[in-house]
Write a protein that holds these residues in place. Structure first.
Motif, PDB file in Angstrom:
ATOM      1  N   PRO A 142       0.826  -1.211   0.000  1.00 11.15           N
ATOM      2  CA  PRO A 142       0.000   0.000   0.000  1.00 11.15           C
ATOM      3  C   PRO A 142       0.862   1.264   0.000  1.00 11.15           C
ATOM      4  CG  PRO A 142       0.097  -0.909   2.203  1.00 11.15           C
ATOM      5  CD  PRO A 142       0.882  -1.843   1.320  1.00 11.15           C
ATOM      6  N   ASN A 143       0.206   2.415   0.133  1.00 13.71           N
ATOM      7  CA  ASN A 143       0.947   3.676   0.092  1.00 13.71           C
ATOM      8  C   ASN A 143       1.779   3.876   1.356  1.00 13.71           C
ATOM      9  OD1 ASN A 143      -0.709   4.832   2.153  1.00 13.71           O
ATOM     10  ND2 ASN A 143      -2.223   5.439   0.631  1.00 13.71           N
ATOM     11  N   LYS A 144       2.617   4.901   1.307  1.00 16.29           N
ATOM     12  CA  LYS A 144       3.577   5.128   2.386  1.00 16.29           C
ATOM     13  C   LYS A 144       2.895   5.407   3.718  1.00 16.29           C
ATOM     14  CE  LYS A 144       7.212   7.413   1.250  1.00 16.29           C
ATOM     15  NZ  LYS A 144       8.163   8.513   0.898  1.00 16.29           N
ATOM     16  N   ALA A 145       1.778   6.128   3.690  1.00 16.45           N
ATOM     17  CA  ALA A 145       1.090   6.459   4.939  1.00 16.45           C
ATOM     18  C   ALA A 145       0.607   5.199   5.646  1.00 16.45           C
ATOM     19  CB  ALA A 145      -0.082   7.397   4.653  1.00 16.45           C
ATOM     20  N   ILE A 146       0.054   4.254   4.890  1.00 14.90           N
ATOM     21  CA  ILE A 146      -0.418   3.002   5.495  1.00 14.90           C
ATOM     22  C   ILE A 146       0.766   2.157   5.954  1.00 14.90           C
ATOM     23  CG2 ILE A 146      -1.627   0.837   5.020  1.00 14.90           C
ATOM     24  CD1 ILE A 146      -3.492   2.374   3.177  1.00 14.90           C
ATOM     25  N   MET A 147       1.835   2.148   5.156  1.00 11.14           N
ATOM     26  CA  MET A 147       3.032   1.392   5.546  1.00 11.14           C
ATOM     27  C   MET A 147       3.554   1.868   6.894  1.00 11.14           C
ATOM     28  SD  MET A 147       3.876  -0.894   3.167  1.00 11.14           S
ATOM     29  CE  MET A 147       5.640  -1.154   3.320  1.00 11.14           C
ATOM     30  N   HIS A 148       3.622   3.192   7.073  1.00 12.95           N
ATOM     31  CA  HIS A 148       4.129   3.741   8.329  1.00 12.95           C
ATOM     32  C   HIS A 148       3.135   3.543   9.468  1.00 12.95           C
ATOM     33  CE1 HIS A 148       7.096   6.643   6.123  1.00 12.95           C
ATOM     34  NE2 HIS A 148       7.499   5.396   6.139  1.00 12.95           N
ATOM     35  N   SER A 149       1.857   3.690   9.169  1.00 13.29           N
ATOM     36  CA  SER A 149       0.843   3.594  10.215  1.00 13.29           C
ATOM     37  C   SER A 149       0.808   2.209  10.844  1.00 13.29           C
ATOM     38  CB  SER A 149      -0.532   3.937   9.634  1.00 13.29           C
ATOM     39  OG  SER A 149      -1.544   3.796  10.613  1.00 13.29           O
ATOM     40  N   TYR A 150       0.968   1.166  10.017  1.00 13.06           N
ATOM     41  CA  TYR A 150       0.900  -0.207  10.515  1.00 13.06           C
ATOM     42  C   TYR A 150       2.277  -0.868  10.616  1.00 13.06           C
ATOM     43  CZ  TYR A 150      -4.120   0.236   9.900  1.00 13.06           C
ATOM     44  OH  TYR A 150      -5.427   0.646  10.003  1.00 13.06           O
ATOM     45  N   ILE A 151       3.327  -0.091  10.391  1.00  8.98           N
ATOM     46  CA  ILE A 151       4.713  -0.561  10.494  1.00  8.98           C
ATOM     47  C   ILE A 151       4.890  -1.832   9.657  1.00  8.98           C
ATOM     48  CG2 ILE A 151       6.638  -0.971  12.082  1.00  8.98           C
ATOM     49  CD1 ILE A 151       5.042   0.288  14.272  1.00  8.98           C
ATOM     50  N   LEU A 152       4.608  -1.703   8.370  1.00 12.49           N
ATOM     51  CA  LEU A 152       4.684  -2.829   7.454  1.00 12.49           C
ATOM     52  C   LEU A 152       6.053  -2.893   6.792  1.00 12.49           C
ATOM     53  CD1 LEU A 152       1.197  -2.485   5.697  1.00 12.49           C
ATOM     54  CD2 LEU A 152       1.782  -3.809   7.737  1.00 12.49           C
ATOM     55  N   GLU A 165      -9.831  -6.409  15.726  1.00 15.19           N
ATOM     56  CA  GLU A 165     -10.132  -4.987  15.528  1.00 15.19           C
ATOM     57  C   GLU A 165      -9.028  -4.307  14.714  1.00 15.19           C
ATOM     58  OE1 GLU A 165     -12.541  -6.633  18.559  1.00 15.19           O
ATOM     59  OE2 GLU A 165     -10.349  -6.578  18.432  1.00 15.19           O
ATOM     60  N   GLN A 166      -7.768  -4.644  14.981  1.00 14.91           N
ATOM     61  CA  GLN A 166      -6.669  -4.071  14.203  1.00 14.91           C
ATOM     62  C   GLN A 166      -6.760  -4.494  12.740  1.00 14.91           C
ATOM     63  OE1 GLN A 166      -3.536  -5.683  16.743  1.00 14.91           O
ATOM     64  NE2 GLN A 166      -2.896  -3.609  17.300  1.00 14.91           N
ATOM     65  N   ILE A 167      -7.118  -5.742  12.519  1.00 15.58           N
ATOM     66  CA  ILE A 167      -7.262  -6.232  11.148  1.00 15.58           C
ATOM     67  C   ILE A 167      -8.398  -5.502  10.438  1.00 15.58           C
ATOM     68  CG2 ILE A 167      -7.988  -8.246   9.805  1.00 15.58           C
ATOM     69  CD1 ILE A 167      -6.341  -9.958  11.705  1.00 15.58           C
ATOM     70  N   GLU A 168      -9.498  -5.277  11.137  1.00 14.35           N
ATOM     71  CA  GLU A 168     -10.629  -4.561  10.535  1.00 14.35           C
ATOM     72  C   GLU A 168     -10.224  -3.136  10.156  1.00 14.35           C
ATOM     73  OE1 GLU A 168     -13.295  -5.809   9.584  1.00 14.35           O
ATOM     74  OE2 GLU A 168     -13.823  -7.532  10.821  1.00 14.35           O
ATOM     75  N   ARG A 169      -9.414  -2.477  11.004  1.00 14.40           N
ATOM     76  CA  ARG A 169      -8.957  -1.122  10.682  1.00 14.40           C
ATOM     77  C   ARG A 169      -8.087  -1.130   9.435  1.00 14.40           C
ATOM     78  NH1 ARG A 169      -8.082  -0.457  16.350  1.00 14.40           N
ATOM     79  NH2 ARG A 169      -5.816  -0.645  16.077  1.00 14.40           N
ATOM     80  N   LEU A 170      -7.205  -2.128   9.339  1.00 15.38           N
ATOM     81  CA  LEU A 170      -6.350  -2.222   8.156  1.00 15.38           C
ATOM     82  C   LEU A 170      -7.189  -2.434   6.900  1.00 15.38           C
ATOM     83  CD1 LEU A 170      -3.576  -2.537   6.758  1.00 15.38           C
ATOM     84  CD2 LEU A 170      -3.711  -4.981   7.297  1.00 15.38           C
ATOM     85  N   ILE A 171      -8.154  -3.343   6.952  1.00 14.12           N
ATOM     86  CA  ILE A 171      -9.008  -3.604   5.793  1.00 14.12           C
ATOM     87  C   ILE A 171      -9.752  -2.331   5.392  1.00 14.12           C
ATOM     88  CG2 ILE A 171     -11.016  -4.881   4.971  1.00 14.12           C
ATOM     89  CD1 ILE A 171      -8.488  -6.553   5.109  1.00 14.12           C
ATOM     90  N   HIS A 172     -10.220  -1.582   6.378  1.00 15.52           N
ATOM     91  CA  HIS A 172     -10.906  -0.314   6.090  1.00 15.52           C
ATOM     92  C   HIS A 172      -9.968   0.652   5.367  1.00 15.52           C
ATOM     93  CE1 HIS A 172     -12.011   3.889   7.118  1.00 15.52           C
ATOM     94  NE2 HIS A 172     -13.243   3.456   6.863  1.00 15.52           N
ATOM     95  N   ASP A 173      -8.742   0.781   5.860  1.00 14.57           N
ATOM     96  CA  ASP A 173      -7.797   1.712   5.239  1.00 14.57           C
ATOM     97  C   ASP A 173      -7.406   1.263   3.832  1.00 14.57           C
ATOM     98  OD1 ASP A 173      -7.900   3.233   7.497  1.00 14.57           O
ATOM     99  OD2 ASP A 173      -5.966   2.572   8.303  1.00 14.57           O
ATOM    100  N   LEU A 174      -7.297  -0.046   3.621  1.00 17.84           N
ATOM    101  CA  LEU A 174      -6.948  -0.550   2.292  1.00 17.84           C
ATOM    102  C   LEU A 174      -8.094  -0.389   1.302  1.00 17.84           C
ATOM    103  CD1 LEU A 174      -5.046  -3.860   3.198  1.00 17.84           C
ATOM    104  CD2 LEU A 174      -4.059  -1.662   2.533  1.00 17.84           C
ATOM    105  N   ALA A 196      -5.303   4.034  -1.625  1.00 16.15           N
ATOM    106  CA  ALA A 196      -4.616   3.179  -0.653  1.00 16.15           C
ATOM    107  C   ALA A 196      -3.383   2.511  -1.250  1.00 16.15           C
ATOM    108  CB  ALA A 196      -5.576   2.122  -0.116  1.00 16.15           C
ATOM    109  N   PHE A 197      -3.389   2.297  -2.568  1.00 14.07           N
ATOM    110  CA  PHE A 197      -2.254   1.632  -3.205  1.00 14.07           C
ATOM    111  C   PHE A 197      -1.518   2.561  -4.165  1.00 14.07           C
ATOM    112  CE2 PHE A 197      -5.094  -1.691  -1.784  1.00 14.07           C
ATOM    113  CZ  PHE A 197      -4.219  -2.590  -1.198  1.00 14.07           C
ATOM    114  N   ASP A 198      -1.690   3.863  -3.953  1.00 14.92           N
ATOM    115  CA  ASP A 198      -0.956   4.854  -4.741  1.00 14.92           C
ATOM    116  C   ASP A 198       0.426   5.018  -4.116  1.00 14.92           C
ATOM    117  OD1 ASP A 198       0.071   6.952  -6.140  1.00 14.92           O
ATOM    118  OD2 ASP A 198      -1.653   8.288  -5.858  1.00 14.92           O
ATOM    119  N   LEU A 199       1.454   4.456  -4.753  1.00 15.39           N
ATOM    120  CA  LEU A 199       2.791   4.448  -4.162  1.00 15.39           C
ATOM    121  C   LEU A 199       3.429   5.826  -4.133  1.00 15.39           C
ATOM    122  CD1 LEU A 199       4.282   1.116  -5.532  1.00 15.39           C
ATOM    123  CD2 LEU A 199       2.878   1.534  -3.515  1.00 15.39           C
TER     124      LEU A 199
END
Length: 662
Positions: free
Chosen positions: A607-617, A643-652, A657-660
C-alpha cells in the motif's frame, strides 16, 4: 548534574594515602571542541515527532547549525523533523555541563509516546510488542551474565544458568531431543590441576546440548553452520576428546577453511602425534583434524533456499563456507540437468518453501564428487512464513548420500601407540532455522493432535525436530539415520521478549571441542560469545512458567485463525478489485493476496507510504513471470486483534490506498 556552570571539584587518591582536590571547568579536556555537527541529511524516524511537536519544542532545542529553527523557515518537513530528532537525543558535548533533567525527561516522554503508537498498529513484523514483564524490573538493577557453558556454573556467580538449563530442558522436550543434557562431557566446576583430562566418556551422546542466545536466531544460525563445518571437515568434536586424551593426539599440520576446493582435500591437514604427551590439551584438541581418504576429505558445500534469512548468507561469508554456486563456478562444473546455469541459491516454490526436487539435484552434483553437504532448512521463512518439508527432503537426500558413500564417512587418527583408529561420521549436516516456526509449530501440532484445530484434509504440519528419522525403503533401511543436527529459534518473536533472544540446540555428540577452559571464569568456552545475556534466560523462563502447554496451544490456534481471517478479508477486497469495483486504476487489477500453508504471514500488494508507516509494514519486491511485484505482509502474532485487522481492511479500501506516490 547539568544544572550549573561552575567548576566541578574532583578528589584524587594517591598511592601514599594522601588526597588532593582539583577543579575542572565545564568543557575542558582533550575532546574535540567545538563538537562536530552532522550534515544536512539528518536521519528521520517516521512517527517519532510531528510538526506540532516542533512548535512546542523549538524553544528547548535550538538548532545551532541551522537557520531553520521553526517550521516556517523553508525546510522540508522531514528534514526539519530529522534535525529536531537529532537535537532532542544528542548527549553531552565538551562545552556543556551535562544533559538537563528537563531535556532528559522530555526525550523519554517522546520515546514512550512513540512506542505506544507503534504498539497500537504493529502488524508488519514477526515480533510481539504487547508484553507483560514489569514484574521483573528488579532484575534490571543487577548484571546477569551467563558467561561460558550453560552446564558449568563457573566462578562468576551473578548469572542465571539455573534458569537457562530449565529453558533448554523445556525446548529439548518440545523438539523431541533426549534430555536432560549428559553433563559427563564436562567435569566439575572447579579445575583440578592434577587432572588435565577435562573430557570424559559419554553415557548418552544423543542427549541435547545448547544455550540461550543474546543475538536472537542469527546467533544460533551462525553457531549451527559453524558446528556443521567443523563436523564435516573432520575436526575434533567434544565427544572425541576422551579418545584424544587417552591416545595422545597433537595439533594439525594446517588449519584453514578458506578454500578446500581445488584439490578436493581442503587445507585442513591431518594432525601429528606426540607419543611423549600424556594427553592433549583442549587448545590442541580444538584444532585437531582427523585424516580421511582423499575421496572423502573434501570441504563441505552449503545449500540454502532463496527465501532463507539474510543471516544465513552472512554466516557463510563469516565462516568462509563455500556455497554450491560459488564452488561450481570456481570448479567450472557444468549446470545440472534441468538448469541452464547454476542458481545462486536453491530455488523455492511459489509458496516460499524450498523446492526439494531442485535441492536433491543440486546436492547430488556435489555428492557424486565426494563433497559433504551442509544444508539449512527453514521453519517459517522471513517474508512468506513458509515451512520447508524437511521429511520429504530427507526421503530424497538419504538415498543420494547412500549412493555416493556419504552416509558413513571414515576418519582416521593414529594414537600414541602408533595404531590407526577409526571415527565414523555422516557426510551431511542439517540445520533448521526456526526463528519463528520452531516455537509456534510444535504447539499448533499439539492442538491438531488433541482435536482443538481442524485443518484442510490435504494440509499437514511438517516435522523438523530431533525425532525425525529416515524411512525404510525397498532397497535400504534409513530408519536409524538422524536427519536433524541442529535447530535455532528466536525468543523475541512468537514467545515475545523486550530484547533479542533465542535458543540454539544440537546433540552432545555434535558439540564442538572448545578451544579452552579459561581459569578466569572456570567454565568451558563453548558458546559463540564470551558474555551472554542472563536476562534472556530470566525473561524466557518467566514466560514459559506463566504459560502452560494449553495456553500456548490456544495462542497458536488464535494466531492461525487470525491469519485465516485476514487472508479471507483480503481476498474479498481482491475480488472487488478484479471486478473493477474498487481501485479501478490499479494495474494489473489485483492485490496479489497469498498465504503459504499454515503461515502466520499474509502477503498482499504494497500500500501507500502512509499506510506502511501507520501499521509498520515491511516490503519486498518479487519477480513473477518477468513482472515486478512490490509486496507487503502482515504477521498475525499474539498481540494482533481482529479490531486491528478490521482497521487495516478499512484503510486498504479507501481511495489511493495503493498509490505508491502518496
Amino acid at each position: 548534574m547539568g544544572k550549573g556552570t561552575s567548576n566541578q571539584t574532583f578528589t584524587n587518591y594517591h598511592d601514599n594515602g594522601k588526597l588532593s582536590e582539583v577543579a575542572c571547568a565545564p568543557g575542558s579536556g582533550s575532546l574535540t571542541d567545538p563538537w562536530k555537527q552532522p550534515g544536512s541529511n539528518y536521519p528521520y524516524t517516521p512517527g517519532l515527532l510531528a510538526m506540532d511537536d516542533v512548535n512546542k519544542l523549538s524553544h528547548l532545542l535550538p538548532l545551532k547549525n541551522s537557520a531553520s529553527a521553526t517550521p516556517n523557515a523553508g525546510s522540508r518537513p522531514d528534514e526539519l523533523l530529522g534535525k529536531f530528532e537529532y537535537e532532542l537525543f544528542k548527549l553531552q558535548q565538551p562545552h556543556d555541563t551535562g544533559l538537563s533533567e528537563e531535556k532528559r525527561q522530555l526525550a523519554l516522554s517522546v520515546t514512550r509516546r512513540f512506542f505506544d503508537r507503534c504498539k497500537a498498529n504493529f502488524l508488519g513484523f514477526p515480533g510481539v510488542v504487547s508484553l507483560s514483564y514489569s514484574h521483573l524490573a528488579d532484575f534490571l538493577d543487577v548484571e546477569v551474565n551467563n558467561v561460558g557453558d550453560p552446564f558449568t556454573t563457573g566462578s562468576s556467580l551473578t548469572q542465571a544458568k539455573f534458569m537457562e538449563r530449565a529453558v533448554l530442558d523445556y525446548f529439548a522436550a518440545v523438539w523431541k531431543a533426549e534430555w536432560p543434557h549428559d553433563v559427563r562431557t564436562q567435569k566439575a566446576d572447579v579445575i583440578d590441576s592434577s587432572d588435565k583430562q577435562l573430557v570424559t566418556a559419554l553415557e548418552n551422546p544423543s542427549s541435547y546440548w545448547g544455550f540461550v542466545t543474546t543475538m536472537g536466531c542469527t546467533e544460533g544460525n551462525i553457531y549451527g553452520l559453524w558446528s556443521g563445518r567443523h563436523y564435516l571437515s573432520g575436526e575434533m568434536m567434544l565427544v572425541d576428546g576422551h579418545l584424544a586424551g587417552e591416545y595422545g593426539l597433537g595439533r594439525p599440520a594446517n588449519e584453514d577453511h578458506s578454500d578446500g576446493l581445488s584439490n578436493g582435500q581442503g587445507k585442513s591437514g591431518s594432525y601429528f602425534v606426540n607419543g611423549d604427551q600424556e594427553r592433549a590439551t583442549l587448545e590442541k584438541l580444538s584444532g585437531t583434524v582427523l585424516r580421511s581418504p582423499t575421496k572423502e576429505s573434501k570441504s563441505p558445500i552449503c545449500f540454502y533456499s532463496s527465501e532463507s534469512h539474510y543471516s544465513i548468507r552472512k554466516a557463510v561469508v563469516l565462516l568462509k563456507i563455500k556455497t554450491f554456486h560459488k564452488a561450481a563456478t570456481k570448479l567450472n562444473f557444468p549446470p545440472p540437468k534441468g538448469f541452464d546455469s547454476w542458481p545462486t541459491e536453491v530455488p523455492s516454490n511459489e509458496d516460499g518453501s524450498i523446492n526439494v526436487q531442485s535441492l536433491a539435484v543440486l546436492v547430488e552434483e556435489f555428492a557424486k564428487r565426494g563433497y559433504p553437504a551442509l544444508i539449512c532448512f527453514n521453519s517459517g521463512t522471513t517474508f512468506k512464513g513458509a515451512y520447508d518439508d524437511v521429511e520429504k527432503a530427507a526421503d530424497l537426500l538419504l538415498p543420494i548420500f547412500n549412493r555416493h558413500n556419504l552416509l558413513n564417512r571414515s576418519f582416521y587418527y593414529t594414537d600414541g601407540k602408533g595404531e590407526v583408529r577409526q571415527v565414523k561420521r555422516h557426510g551431511f549436516w542439517v540445520h533448521v532455522d526456526g526463528a519463528l516456526g520452531a516455537t509456534h509449530m510444535p504447539f499448533l501440532k499439539m492442538a491438531q493432535m488433541q482435536g482443538v484445530l481442524e485443518l484442510e484434509p490435504d494440509t499437514t504440519i511438517p516435522d523438523f525436530d530431533f525425532a525425525l528419522r529416515g524411512k525404510k525403503t525397498q532397497h535400504y533401511d534409513y530408519s536409524d539415520i538422524e536427519v536433524v543436527n541442529s535447530i535455532a529459534t528466536s525468543g523475541h518473536k512468537w514467545i515475545g521478549c523486550p530484547f533479542p533472544s533465542g535458543v540454539y540446540m544440537t546433540k552432545t555428540k555434535y558439540q564442538m571441542m572448545p578451544r579452552e577452559k579459561p581459569s578466569y571464569i572456570l567454565t568451558l568456552d563453548t558458546t559463540l560469545s564470551g558474555s551472554r545475556s542472563g536476562l534472556a534466560s530470566v525473561f524466557t523462563w518467566d514466560y514459559l512458567a506463566r504459560h502452560s502447554f494449553n495456553d500456548l496451544m490456544e495462542k497458536a490456534v488464535h494466531c492461525h485463525n487470525l491469519a485465516t481471517a485476514l487472508a479471507g478479508k483480503l481476498r474479498v477486497l481482491n475480488d472487488l478489485v478484479e471486478r473493477g469495483e474498487l481501485h479501478p486504476n490499479l494495474s494489473p487489477p489485483s492485490l496479489w493476496v497469498s498465504r503459504s500453508p499454515l503461515s502466520l504471514a499474509v502477503v498482499f500488494r504494497r500500500p501507500n507510504k502512509a499506510i506502511m508507516h501507520s501499521y509498520i509494514l515491511s516490503e519486498e519486491e518479487e519477480f513473477r513471470d518477468g513482472e515486478s511485484r512490490k509486496l507487503s505482509h502482515v504477521y498475525t502474532m499474539g498481540h494482533v486483534t481482529l479490531e486491528q485487522i478490521e482497521r487495516l481492511i478499512h484503510d486498504l479500501s479507501q481511495d489511493g490506498a495503493f498509490d505508491l506516490d502518496k
